[in-house]
Design a protein around this motif. Sequence first.
Motif, PDB file in Angstrom:
ATOM      1  N   GLU A 232      16.856  -8.663 -37.753  1.00 56.27           N
ATOM      2  CA  GLU A 232      17.443  -7.323 -37.824  1.00 56.27           C
ATOM      3  C   GLU A 232      16.659  -6.334 -36.979  1.00 56.27           C
ATOM      4  OE1 GLU A 232      17.884  -6.089 -41.850  1.00 56.27           O
ATOM      5  OE2 GLU A 232      19.345  -7.665 -42.343  1.00 56.27           O
ATOM      6  N   ALA A 233      15.347  -6.486 -36.962  1.00 54.32           N
ATOM      7  CA  ALA A 233      14.527  -5.607 -36.119  1.00 54.32           C
ATOM      8  C   ALA A 233      14.799  -5.873 -34.643  1.00 54.32           C
ATOM      9  CB  ALA A 233      13.048  -5.805 -36.435  1.00 54.32           C
ATOM     10  N   GLN A 234      14.880  -7.158 -34.252  1.00 51.30           N
ATOM     11  CA  GLN A 234      15.086  -7.502 -32.851  1.00 51.30           C
ATOM     12  C   GLN A 234      16.436  -7.005 -32.340  1.00 51.30           C
ATOM     13  OE1 GLN A 234      13.135  -9.524 -30.056  1.00 51.30           O
ATOM     14  NE2 GLN A 234      14.570  -7.910 -29.522  1.00 51.30           N
ATOM     15  N   GLU A 235      17.436  -6.953 -33.201  1.00 47.15           N
ATOM     16  CA  GLU A 235      18.741  -6.436 -32.787  1.00 47.15           C
ATOM     17  C   GLU A 235      18.675  -4.955 -32.415  1.00 47.15           C
ATOM     18  OE1 GLU A 235      21.238  -7.670 -36.151  1.00 47.15           O
ATOM     19  OE2 GLU A 235      22.359  -8.857 -34.698  1.00 47.15           O
ATOM     20  N   LEU A 236      17.628  -4.270 -32.843  1.00 48.08           N
ATOM     21  CA  LEU A 236      17.457  -2.846 -32.561  1.00 48.08           C
ATOM     22  C   LEU A 236      16.399  -2.595 -31.494  1.00 48.08           C
ATOM     23  CD1 LEU A 236      17.481  -1.561 -36.257  1.00 48.08           C
ATOM     24  CD2 LEU A 236      19.402  -1.596 -34.650  1.00 48.08           C
ATOM     25  N   GLN A 237      15.926  -3.676 -30.862  1.00 42.58           N
ATOM     26  CA  GLN A 237      14.869  -3.584 -29.851  1.00 42.58           C
ATOM     27  C   GLN A 237      15.319  -4.243 -28.551  1.00 42.58           C
ATOM     28  OE1 GLN A 237      12.043  -5.833 -32.117  1.00 42.58           O
ATOM     29  NE2 GLN A 237      11.157  -4.051 -33.143  1.00 42.58           N
TER      30      GLN A 237
ATOM     31  N   PRO B 161       0.840  -1.204   0.000  1.00 42.92           N
ATOM     32  CA  PRO B 161       0.000   0.000   0.000  1.00 42.92           C
ATOM     33  C   PRO B 161       0.877   1.256   0.000  1.00 42.92           C
ATOM     34  CG  PRO B 161      -0.761  -1.578   1.642  1.00 42.92           C
ATOM     35  CD  PRO B 161       0.545  -2.098   1.137  1.00 42.92           C
ATOM     36  N   GLY B 162       0.456   2.243  -0.778  1.00 39.67           N
ATOM     37  CA  GLY B 162       1.222   3.477  -0.859  1.00 39.67           C
ATOM     38  C   GLY B 162       2.302   3.467  -1.918  1.00 39.67           C
ATOM     39  N   TYR B 163       2.432   2.353  -2.646  1.00 44.49           N
ATOM     40  CA  TYR B 163       3.406   2.263  -3.733  1.00 44.49           C
ATOM     41  C   TYR B 163       2.672   1.969  -5.038  1.00 44.49           C
ATOM     42  CZ  TYR B 163       7.288   2.189  -0.423  1.00 44.49           C
ATOM     43  OH  TYR B 163       8.203   2.535   0.537  1.00 44.49           O
ATOM     44  N   GLU B 164       3.334   2.298  -6.138  1.00 47.02           N
ATOM     45  CA  GLU B 164       2.799   1.980  -7.450  1.00 47.02           C
ATOM     46  C   GLU B 164       3.929   1.460  -8.332  1.00 47.02           C
ATOM     47  OE1 GLU B 164       1.183   5.613  -8.848  1.00 47.02           O
ATOM     48  OE2 GLU B 164       3.130   6.599  -9.093  1.00 47.02           O
ATOM     49  N   TRP B 165       3.561   0.716  -9.365  1.00 55.88           N
ATOM     50  CA  TRP B 165       4.579   0.183 -10.271  1.00 55.88           C
ATOM     51  C   TRP B 165       4.278   0.610 -11.695  1.00 55.88           C
ATOM     52  CZ3 TRP B 165       3.569  -3.019 -14.410  1.00 55.88           C
ATOM     53  CH2 TRP B 165       2.309  -3.633 -14.453  1.00 55.88           C
ATOM     54  N   THR B 166       5.360   0.788 -12.445  1.00 57.80           N
ATOM     55  CA  THR B 166       5.247   1.085 -13.871  1.00 57.80           C
ATOM     56  C   THR B 166       6.400   0.394 -14.591  1.00 57.80           C
ATOM     57  OG1 THR B 166       6.520   3.122 -13.534  1.00 57.80           O
ATOM     58  CG2 THR B 166       4.119   3.321 -13.626  1.00 57.80           C
ATOM     59  N   PRO B 167       6.166  -0.079 -15.809  1.00 63.62           N
ATOM     60  CA  PRO B 167       7.280  -0.644 -16.575  1.00 63.62           C
ATOM     61  C   PRO B 167       8.176   0.472 -17.107  1.00 63.62           C
ATOM     62  CG  PRO B 167       5.270  -0.703 -17.880  1.00 63.62           C
ATOM     63  CD  PRO B 167       4.878  -0.192 -16.521  1.00 63.62           C
ATOM     64  N   ILE B 168       9.488   0.255 -17.054  1.00 59.91           N
ATOM     65  CA  ILE B 168      10.414   1.190 -17.682  1.00 59.91           C
ATOM     66  C   ILE B 168      10.590   0.820 -19.153  1.00 59.91           C
ATOM     67  CG2 ILE B 168      12.765   2.091 -17.695  1.00 59.91           C
ATOM     68  CD1 ILE B 168      12.953   1.517 -14.746  1.00 59.91           C
ATOM     69  N   ILE B 169      10.760  -0.470 -19.406  1.00 59.36           N
ATOM     70  CA  ILE B 169      10.988  -0.916 -20.772  1.00 59.36           C
ATOM     71  C   ILE B 169      10.562  -2.370 -20.886  1.00 59.36           C
ATOM     72  CG2 ILE B 169      13.393  -1.622 -20.361  1.00 59.36           C
ATOM     73  CD1 ILE B 169      14.011  -0.342 -23.167  1.00 59.36           C
ATOM     74  N   ARG B 170      10.065  -2.743 -22.084  1.00 57.37           N
ATOM     75  CA  ARG B 170       9.483  -4.066 -22.303  1.00 57.37           C
ATOM     76  C   ARG B 170      10.164  -4.730 -23.502  1.00 57.37           C
ATOM     77  NH1 ARG B 170       3.956  -1.518 -23.892  1.00 57.37           N
ATOM     78  NH2 ARG B 170       5.535  -0.461 -25.139  1.00 57.37           N
ATOM     79  N   TRP B 171      10.020  -6.060 -23.575  1.00 58.61           N
ATOM     80  CA  TRP B 171      10.507  -6.766 -24.752  1.00 58.61           C
ATOM     81  C   TRP B 171       9.948  -6.100 -26.016  1.00 58.61           C
ATOM     82  CZ3 TRP B 171       7.169 -10.732 -27.385  1.00 58.61           C
ATOM     83  CH2 TRP B 171       7.777 -11.175 -28.573  1.00 58.61           C
ATOM     84  N   GLY B 172      10.836  -5.860 -26.971  1.00 65.24           N
ATOM     85  CA  GLY B 172      10.428  -5.310 -28.254  1.00 65.24           C
ATOM     86  C   GLY B 172      10.409  -3.802 -28.337  1.00 65.24           C
TER      87      GLY B 172
END
Length: 671
Positions: free
Chosen positions: A139-144, A110-121
Motif C-alpha cells: 500500500e505504501a509503494q502504490e503511493l510512492q 565539463p560545465g554541466y551538473e546533474w541532480t536527481p529529480i525523483i528516486r524510487w520510493g
Amino acid sequence: MNLPMLGHTHGNRSAVTCHLKCDSACASPPPNTSTEPTFAEIARGQLSRRAVLIGGGALAATAAAPALVPQLAAATEGRRAPGESTIRGPLSFQPIAPVDAAKDALTVPPGYEWTPIIRWGDPLFHNSPAFDPEHPNAEAQELQFGYNNDYLDIMVTDRAGREALLVCNHEYTNRDIMFPPTDNEAQELEVIRTLMAAHGFAVVELRRRGKGKPWKYVRGGEKNRRITAYSLFSLTGPAAGTDLLKTAADPSGKKVYGTVNNCAGGTTPWGTVLSGEENFNGYFKADPAVPENARYGLTGSSVYGFEKVDPRFDATNPDYVNEPHRFGYIVEIDPMDPTSTPRKHTAMGRMKHEGANVRVDDDGTVVAYMGDDERFDYLYKFVAKKKYRKGDSAAARRHNLTLLTEGDLYVARFSGQQKPDNANLGRGVWIPLTQNGKSMVPDMSIEEVLVFTRLAADKMKATPMDRPEDVEPNPRTGKVYVACTNNSQRGTDGKPGTDAPNPRPQNKNGHIIEITEHKNAANATTFDWNLFLVCGDPEESGTYFGGWDGPVAPISSPDNVAFDSAGNLWISTDGAPSGIGKSDALYRVPVQGRERGHLVQFLAVPSGAETCGPVIHDLDGSVFVAVQHPGEDGSWEEQQSFFPDYVPEGSRPDRGDWRGPRPSVVQVTRA
C-alpha cells in the motif's frame, strides 16, 4: 537466485539483469523456430568501408562470402587521431571519454551538473508514507515512485516553461537489493505484493524557477498518479471481447488488471504516452508445451512468483489459461487526466513490444513504428484507420484518443535489391497482417493475428532481425531509425545466418538501420534502407559510423533513441563493448551533413546501471535520463552502488540511513 546467464553475458551486462528483465532469454533457444526462407537465403550483401559513398553517407552493397563478414567496414587504419573537439549546436558540450564500469558515479561533460529529480520510493501524494525499505508494504509503494524507470518524458505544460509533467514507466524489480531477507512466508508474500506495486507507471508534476533551471517534483500534485500491476486497464481493438482474451476473472475479455515489464515508449502528438509490455513471459507460470506459449517464451515457471499472491499469473490453471494473452500490448496512458482508464491496444498486435513511436503526416495519416525485442523477431508498423485532428478542442482530443484502436498492422521484409544509383543498401516491403478490419494471413482470424502476432509474421515470411528495440522517426526528416541491440546467436549452428540488414555473425554489439519510406509517406508499403551505425569498438574491424572516418566513441547495444531540435540522434545503451570495461552511456551523433556518423559520448551512468529514456531539451540546455538498475549485482547486506544519494568519500552509512541504490530520473543542466 538461479542465474543461467552467469559467465555468458556480453560486456558489462549482469546475469542478474538478464534473469530479472527477460527471464534469461539468451540462455534458451530463440522462440522463433520458423523454417521459412529468410533473406539470408536469397542474398548475402556484405559491406566494406571502401564501398561507402561519403557524400551521401550511404553504402553500396557488395557480394561476399560469410567468411568475409569480419571485414565489414574495413579496419580502422589511417583514421585521424582523437582530438578535443567541442560539438557545436544548441547544446554545446565537450565530449567525455568512456568511464570505467566499476566507477559508482554519474559522469557528465565539463560545465554541466546533474541532480536527481525523483528516486524510487519518493512520496508522490500528501498521504504517502516515507520511504522505508526495511519494511516492505504494498500500500505504501502504490503511493510512492516505482522502481527501474525506463521510458521517460518531460512534458512542459505552460508557456513560461515553469511547469511540466514527468511521465515514466517502471519496468522490473530486484528484490534482493530492494528489501532485507524475511523471517516467514507471510512477510515474503508482502514483499511480492510490494514488487507488484513497484511496477507500472508514474505521472508526476514538476516545477522550476525558470527555463534552464533544475526541476523539482511536486508532492501532492493534482495530476500525480501511480499505475501498478493492480491497476485497471481496458482492452481496445478487434481482439477485445473475443474468446482468446476471456478469463474466469473477466468473462467480458475487455478489461485487465495490471501491466508489467514496460520498456520503451513514445509520446503522441495528442498528448498521451505509449509504452510496450516487453518481457511479460517471465511473469507467468505457464505450460511451455502449448505452441503459442513457446513462441512467446513462456516457460513452466515464473521469475517473480506473482502467482503466489494473485492466481491470474498461474496460466496452468484452466481459469486463467488466457491471462498471458492479455499482456504484450502497446499501452496508452493519458497523463493529463488522472481519472482516465489506461488502455491496451490489440489492433497494434501482441509481441514483446519495446515501445511505439508515432509519426503524423501533413494529411493527418498516423503511423506507429514498433520493434519486437527478441532474437530473430521482427519490425512492425501500424497505420491508423482515422486521421489525426489538429487543435486542442475537446472534440479533437476525444477523436485522437481513438486513433490507435483501429487500423492496419504490417511487418517488414528486407531485401538487398539496390536502386541503380546505389544510393541505398537495400529495399523493403511492409507486409500487411491486417487490413480494413480483416486478417491478411491465411488460416488465421483477425483476433488470432492480433493475439498471436509472432505466428502471423512467421507465416508471412518477415525478416528475422537482431533484437529490434526502439524504433523512432526523425521529426525533421521523416527517416526512421531502428536500434537493433544485439544477437549473439546470429549465424551459429541451426540459426539464421547473416544478411544485409543483419550483417555480422554473433552480433554482440548491435547496429542501427536507417529507413526512408517511399515518397516519404508514412503509409507507404515500400521503403529504402541502409546501415547507419554498426556498433562496437572503433579500433576493431567490422564497425561503421555513417561514413564518418574520424575518431568516435566506442558503443555497444543501442537501446533507446531520441532526437534533439536539430535532428541529431541520441542513443542510450544497454551494454558496453566486450574487453574495454566501460560503463553504459548516452551518445550524440549527427545523421546528416558533414559530421554524419560523428559519434561522441555525453554521459556515463554508475556501476551496474543502464542508460534509459533519454529526453533532449537542447534549446533549454537540459538532458534527462532514467538510470536503471544501479548496483544490480549487490545484495541487501552488500550493496554495490550508493547512487544517487552518495555519502562522503564513499563510506558506508548505517543501515538506518538508507544509502543503497535507488533507480532515479536524472536531469543534466549547465552548471
